[in-house]
Design a protein around this motif. Structure first.
Motif, PDB file in Angstrom:
ATOM      1  N   ALA A  38      14.775  80.712  25.694  1.00  0.00           N
ATOM      2  CA  ALA A  38      16.052  80.381  26.317  1.00  0.00           C
ATOM      3  C   ALA A  38      16.179  81.192  27.594  1.00  0.00           C
ATOM      4  CB  ALA A  38      17.198  80.707  25.374  1.00  0.00           C
ATOM      5  N   TYR A  39      16.714  80.570  28.611  1.00  0.00           N
ATOM      6  CA  TYR A  39      16.906  81.251  29.890  1.00  0.00           C
ATOM      7  C   TYR A  39      18.038  82.275  29.722  1.00  0.00           C
ATOM      8  CZ  TYR A  39      17.543  81.729  34.941  1.00  0.00           C
ATOM      9  OH  TYR A  39      17.653  82.205  36.224  1.00  0.00           O
ATOM     10  N   PRO A  40      17.790  83.553  30.001  1.00  0.00           N
ATOM     11  CA  PRO A  40      18.792  84.607  29.733  1.00  0.00           C
ATOM     12  C   PRO A  40      20.188  84.341  30.285  1.00  0.00           C
ATOM     13  CG  PRO A  40      16.676  85.605  30.194  1.00  0.00           C
ATOM     14  CD  PRO A  40      16.515  84.123  30.456  1.00  0.00           C
ATOM     15  N   PRO A  41      20.361  83.830  31.521  1.00  0.00           N
ATOM     16  CA  PRO A  41      21.734  83.543  31.962  1.00  0.00           C
ATOM     17  C   PRO A  41      22.434  82.479  31.114  1.00  0.00           C
ATOM     18  CG  PRO A  41      20.303  83.736  33.856  1.00  0.00           C
ATOM     19  CD  PRO A  41      19.408  83.718  32.643  1.00  0.00           C
ATOM     20  N   LEU A  42      21.678  81.530  30.568  1.00  0.00           N
ATOM     21  CA  LEU A  42      22.299  80.532  29.686  1.00  0.00           C
ATOM     22  C   LEU A  42      22.700  81.170  28.358  1.00  0.00           C
ATOM     23  CD1 LEU A  42      20.169  77.311  30.297  1.00  0.00           C
ATOM     24  CD2 LEU A  42      22.516  77.763  31.012  1.00  0.00           C
ATOM     25  N   ILE A  43      21.895  82.083  27.855  1.00  0.00           N
ATOM     26  CA  ILE A  43      22.271  82.805  26.624  1.00  0.00           C
ATOM     27  C   ILE A  43      23.580  83.547  26.863  1.00  0.00           C
ATOM     28  CG2 ILE A  43      21.664  84.678  25.039  1.00  0.00           C
ATOM     29  CD1 ILE A  43      18.703  83.944  25.513  1.00  0.00           C
TER      30      ILE A  43
ATOM     31  N   PHE B 138      27.750  70.151  30.851  1.00  0.00           N
ATOM     32  CA  PHE B 138      29.112  70.124  30.326  1.00  0.00           C
ATOM     33  C   PHE B 138      29.169  69.293  29.051  1.00  0.00           C
ATOM     34  CE2 PHE B 138      33.616  68.745  30.275  1.00  0.00           C
ATOM     35  CZ  PHE B 138      34.203  70.001  30.240  1.00  0.00           C
ATOM     36  N   GLY B 139      28.419  68.191  29.019  1.00  0.00           N
ATOM     37  CA  GLY B 139      28.351  67.363  27.815  1.00  0.00           C
ATOM     38  C   GLY B 139      27.773  68.122  26.634  1.00  0.00           C
ATOM     39  N   VAL B 140      26.746  68.923  26.878  1.00  0.00           N
ATOM     40  CA  VAL B 140      26.158  69.749  25.811  1.00  0.00           C
ATOM     41  C   VAL B 140      27.192  70.756  25.311  1.00  0.00           C
ATOM     42  CG1 VAL B 140      24.426  71.543  25.340  1.00  0.00           C
ATOM     43  CG2 VAL B 140      23.759  69.448  26.528  1.00  0.00           C
ATOM     44  N   ILE B 141      27.921  71.372  26.234  1.00  0.00           N
ATOM     45  CA  ILE B 141      28.948  72.351  25.849  1.00  0.00           C
ATOM     46  C   ILE B 141      30.036  71.673  25.017  1.00  0.00           C
ATOM     47  CG2 ILE B 141      30.787  73.852  26.739  1.00  0.00           C
ATOM     48  CD1 ILE B 141      28.865  74.424  29.132  1.00  0.00           C
ATOM     49  N   GLN B 142      30.512  70.517  25.469  1.00  0.00           N
ATOM     50  CA  GLN B 142      31.534  69.786  24.712  1.00  0.00           C
ATOM     51  C   GLN B 142      31.038  69.451  23.311  1.00  0.00           C
ATOM     52  OE1 GLN B 142      32.386  66.465  27.450  1.00  0.00           O
ATOM     53  NE2 GLN B 142      34.533  67.020  27.154  1.00  0.00           N
TER      54      GLN B 142
ATOM     55  N   ARG C 175      30.288  74.531  16.942  1.00  0.00           N
ATOM     56  CA  ARG C 175      29.242  75.493  17.313  1.00  0.00           C
ATOM     57  C   ARG C 175      28.246  75.671  16.170  1.00  0.00           C
ATOM     58  NH1 ARG C 175      33.733  77.870  17.677  1.00  0.00           N
ATOM     59  NH2 ARG C 175      33.102  79.787  16.682  1.00  0.00           N
ATOM     60  N   ALA C 176      27.720  74.539  15.676  1.00  0.00           N
ATOM     61  CA  ALA C 176      26.782  74.542  14.547  1.00  0.00           C
ATOM     62  C   ALA C 176      25.532  75.362  14.847  1.00  0.00           C
ATOM     63  CB  ALA C 176      26.398  73.112  14.180  1.00  0.00           C
ATOM     64  N   LEU C 177      25.145  75.413  16.110  1.00  0.00           N
ATOM     65  CA  LEU C 177      23.998  76.237  16.500  1.00  0.00           C
ATOM     66  C   LEU C 177      24.489  77.552  17.081  1.00  0.00           C
ATOM     67  CD1 LEU C 177      21.818  73.570  18.359  1.00  0.00           C
ATOM     68  CD2 LEU C 177      21.469  74.470  16.049  1.00  0.00           C
ATOM     69  N   PRO C 178      23.781  78.646  16.822  1.00  0.00           N
ATOM     70  CA  PRO C 178      24.151  79.919  17.455  1.00  0.00           C
ATOM     71  C   PRO C 178      23.979  79.825  18.979  1.00  0.00           C
ATOM     72  CG  PRO C 178      22.489  80.253  15.730  1.00  0.00           C
ATOM     73  CD  PRO C 178      22.652  78.778  15.911  1.00  0.00           C
ATOM     74  N   PRO C 179      24.681  80.667  19.734  1.00  0.00           N
ATOM     75  CA  PRO C 179      24.585  80.614  21.197  1.00  0.00           C
ATOM     76  C   PRO C 179      23.149  80.668  21.723  1.00  0.00           C
ATOM     77  CG  PRO C 179      26.327  82.114  20.545  1.00  0.00           C
ATOM     78  CD  PRO C 179      25.615  81.698  19.289  1.00  0.00           C
ATOM     79  N   GLU C 180      22.320  81.474  21.114  1.00  0.00           N
ATOM     80  CA  GLU C 180      20.934  81.619  21.573  1.00  0.00           C
ATOM     81  C   GLU C 180      20.165  80.308  21.382  1.00  0.00           C
ATOM     82  OE1 GLU C 180      22.535  83.617  19.434  1.00  0.00           O
ATOM     83  OE2 GLU C 180      22.803  85.397  20.703  1.00  0.00           O
ATOM     84  N   ASP C 181      20.424  79.603  20.276  1.00  0.00           N
ATOM     85  CA  ASP C 181      19.726  78.348  20.002  1.00  0.00           C
ATOM     86  C   ASP C 181      20.182  77.224  20.931  1.00  0.00           C
ATOM     87  OD1 ASP C 181      18.367  79.691  18.024  1.00  0.00           O
ATOM     88  OD2 ASP C 181      19.394  78.693  16.355  1.00  0.00           O
ATOM     89  N   ILE C 182      21.488  77.139  21.194  1.00  0.00           N
ATOM     90  CA  ILE C 182      21.965  76.092  22.097  1.00  0.00           C
ATOM     91  C   ILE C 182      21.490  76.382  23.517  1.00  0.00           C
ATOM     92  CG2 ILE C 182      24.262  77.045  22.579  1.00  0.00           C
ATOM     93  CD1 ILE C 182      23.495  73.346  21.968  1.00  0.00           C
ATOM     94  N   ALA C 183      21.405  77.654  23.887  1.00  0.00           N
ATOM     95  CA  ALA C 183      20.868  78.015  25.205  1.00  0.00           C
ATOM     96  C   ALA C 183      19.392  77.638  25.304  1.00  0.00           C
ATOM     97  CB  ALA C 183      21.052  79.505  25.455  1.00  0.00           C
ATOM     98  N   ARG C 184      18.656  77.848  24.237  1.00  0.00           N
ATOM     99  CA  ARG C 184      17.228  77.476  24.219  1.00  0.00           C
ATOM    100  C   ARG C 184      17.084  75.954  24.355  1.00  0.00           C
ATOM    101  NH1 ARG C 184      16.144  79.202  19.614  1.00  0.00           N
ATOM    102  NH2 ARG C 184      15.790  81.344  20.227  1.00  0.00           N
ATOM    103  N   LEU C 185      17.908  75.225  23.624  1.00  0.00           N
ATOM    104  CA  LEU C 185      17.863  73.769  23.677  1.00  0.00           C
ATOM    105  C   LEU C 185      18.178  73.265  25.085  1.00  0.00           C
ATOM    106  CD1 LEU C 185      17.437  71.308  21.815  1.00  0.00           C
ATOM    107  CD2 LEU C 185      19.891  71.356  21.383  1.00  0.00           C
ATOM    108  N   LEU C 186      19.220  73.793  25.682  1.00  0.00           N
ATOM    109  CA  LEU C 186      19.591  73.377  27.033  1.00  0.00           C
ATOM    110  C   LEU C 186      18.497  73.753  28.037  1.00  0.00           C
ATOM    111  CD1 LEU C 186      21.630  72.038  28.898  1.00  0.00           C
ATOM    112  CD2 LEU C 186      22.791  74.242  29.092  1.00  0.00           C
TER     113      LEU C 186
END
Length: 191
Positions: free
Chosen positions: A88-93, A157-161, A168-179
């Motif tokens: 995951a890109y650190p700024p997205l995390i 924004f769609g991913v965030i929504q 927030r079924a995925l932890p922040p680190e996982d959603i950041a990795r996915l994005l």
């Protein structure tokens, strides 16, 4: 040389308005948020409100949590993002951790029928703004740059929504990795 001291009454009024804003958003959602209701909740008059803010959106943008959002969603370096394979890109995390920390407020603002003006501003801050440097580093001055930024900003924004709508079924680190993976693998961005 004397240093000017802030007026304690101003500091108190601003704090009361921010506290009232957060309380209303938490208890009633965005639909309960009006200047009249905010002033009543804060125990101030409308003149005091308009002395400091143009409207309710201006107040929201000036709050500490919203200013923190600006810091979390800073423009990033596209080439740097591409140099983090399978991570995951650190700024997205950092950005998703911030959203997670203030989830109740952001869910209210992002998912609950917020006025279009506020949603557009949030979309700009959480999506489009992050890709400002992308225009220069990938597309230069081409006509495609604005479209690429719009594509990325709207997609993010769609991913965030969706993340908020799924509690927030995925932890922040996982959603950041996915994005991060979505951005890297986008065929539109690969030249």
């Amino acid at each position: 040389m004397t240093e000017a001291h802030p007026d304690i009454r101003v500091i108190r009024s601003l704090a009361l308005m921010e506290q009232a804003l957060l309380r209303i958003l938490k208890e009633e959602g965005i639909k309960g948020l009006t200047v009249k209701h905010l002033c009543k909740t804060a125990g101030i008059n409308r003149g005091t409100f308009y002395l400091h803010y143009r409207d309710i959106f201006h107040l929201i943008e000036e709050t500490a949590f919203f200013q923190g959002l600006l810091g979390a969603f800073e423009p990033f370096d596209y080439q740097d993002l591409m140099n983090h394979p399978d991570q995951a890109y650190p700024p997205l995390i950092k950005a998703f951790q911030y959203l997670h920390l203030h989830a109740a407020l952001f869910k209210t603002l992002i998912c609950s029928g917020a006025p279009a003006e506020l949603r557009e501003r949030l979309q700009y801050l959480t999506g489009t703004r992050m890709y400002e440097n992308f225009k220069k580093s990938v597309y230069g001055k081409s006509e495609s740059a604005d479209y690429a930024v719009a594509y990325l900003g709207n997609a993010q924004f769609g991913v965030i929504q969706h993340w908020f709508m799924t509690d927030r079924a995925l932890p922040p680190e996982d959603i950041a990795r996915l994005l991060t993976q979505f951005i890297r693998k986008s065929s539109y961005l690969v030249e």
